[in-house]
Design an enzyme around this catalytic site. Structure first.
Site, mmCIF file in Angstrom:
data_model
loop_
_atom_site.group_PDB
_atom_site.id
_atom_site.type_symbol
_atom_site.label_atom_id
_atom_site.label_comp_id
_atom_site.label_asym_id
_atom_site.label_seq_id
_atom_site.Cartn_x
_atom_site.Cartn_y
_atom_site.Cartn_z
ATOM 1 C CG ASP A 1 -0.328 -0.078 2.528
ATOM 2 O OD1 ASP A 1 -0.153 0.985 3.157
ATOM 3 O OD2 ASP A 1 -0.004 -1.191 2.981
ATOM 4 C CD GLU B 1 -4.164 3.933 10.954
ATOM 5 O OE1 GLU B 1 -3.095 3.877 11.605
ATOM 6 O OE2 GLU B 1 -4.240 3.638 9.755
#
Length: 252
Positions: free
Chosen positions: A50, A137
């Site tokens: 990513d 997150e």
């Protein structure tokens, strides 16, 4: 027990104790001590990355030739930030045939509606793309939004974004999460979504229990040809055949 038998037993016990002590010392010194019961990232067949602007200019041909089989590309964050390298990476991965998808980094000081609209306005509806990803997150280092909303607020925000993503792109979104966010918010929730977990020190089940996961981000310090610095590396929880089946399922 005869004395001779006691002597033999004592010697055997001393030998076993010595072996145990040697193994213990070796373990403390970094040597082998106990066989790791968990799979390693290298045990999986399908690997990907990513990326965001922090990887700079990527040579996607070199990335492809290194064996990378998928890539998720940062597109947006919150309701007013777009990654400056998104379009370049989006087209670059497509051009060399690497399956790629876009991800949105959740910002807990914006509504779900705002964030969904922002993502949809920046990510093309490409039928060949991987499902969109919602990255959730805690971000205590944020200069503008370091706080944690209540669990029910975070869940409601996530649901709003996920529903909008699925409606717009026709694919079930994937949720990326970290250990602490999963513990605080996601445990027992969103069980019908594919999950992408971050766990850079341990096999996922050590930190996520029996949570079923589809992708595992196992390091933030990966090295890949075509990328000059570090890059997150990930693996797919399945065989190469299962990977192909999953890709096929995205197209109905």
């Amino acid at each position: 027990m005869p004395r001779s038998t006691l002597t033999v037993a004592g010697r055997l016990f001393s030998s076993l104790a010595g072996l145990f002590f040697t193994a213990l010392v070796a373990g403390c010194a970094g040597g082998p001590s106990v066989t790791d019961p968990f799979p390693h990232p290298s045990d999986y067949e399908i690997h990907g990355i990513d990326v965001s602007k922090y990887q700079g200019n990527i040579d996607w041909n070199a990335v492809h030739d290194s064996g990378v089989r998928f890539a998720w590309i940062k597109a947006t964050e919150g309701g007013d930030y777009a990654d400056e390298k998104f379009q370049q990476n989006w087209e670059g991965a497509r051009a060399v045939g690497i399956p790629r998808g876009a991800y949105h980094f959740a910002y807990w000081c914006r509504s779900g509606e705002e964030q969904a609209a922002w993502f949809l306005s920046h990510v093309p509806n490409d039928p060949d793309a991987l499902p969109p990803v919602l990255d959730v997150e805690w971000n205590a280092q944020s200069k503008t939004c370091p706080h944690h909303p209540p669990r029910e607020v975070a869940i409601a925000t996530m649901k709003t974004i996920l529903v909008a993503m699925e409606r717009a792109y026709g694919k079930r979104p994937i949720i990326y999460t970290s250990v602490d966010f999963h513990r605080d918010v996601m445990a027992g929730e969103f069980t019908d979504y594919p999950i992408w977990v971050r766990s850079v020190k341990y096999y996922p089940s050590v930190k996520y229990g029996d949570r079923k996961w589809h992708f595992w981000q196992h390091t933030a310090e990966g090295k890949i040809a075509g990328i000059s610095g570090y890059v997150d590396r990930n693996c797919f929880n399945g065989t190469a055949r299962e990977w192909q089946a999953w890709l096929s399922s995205l197209h109905g």
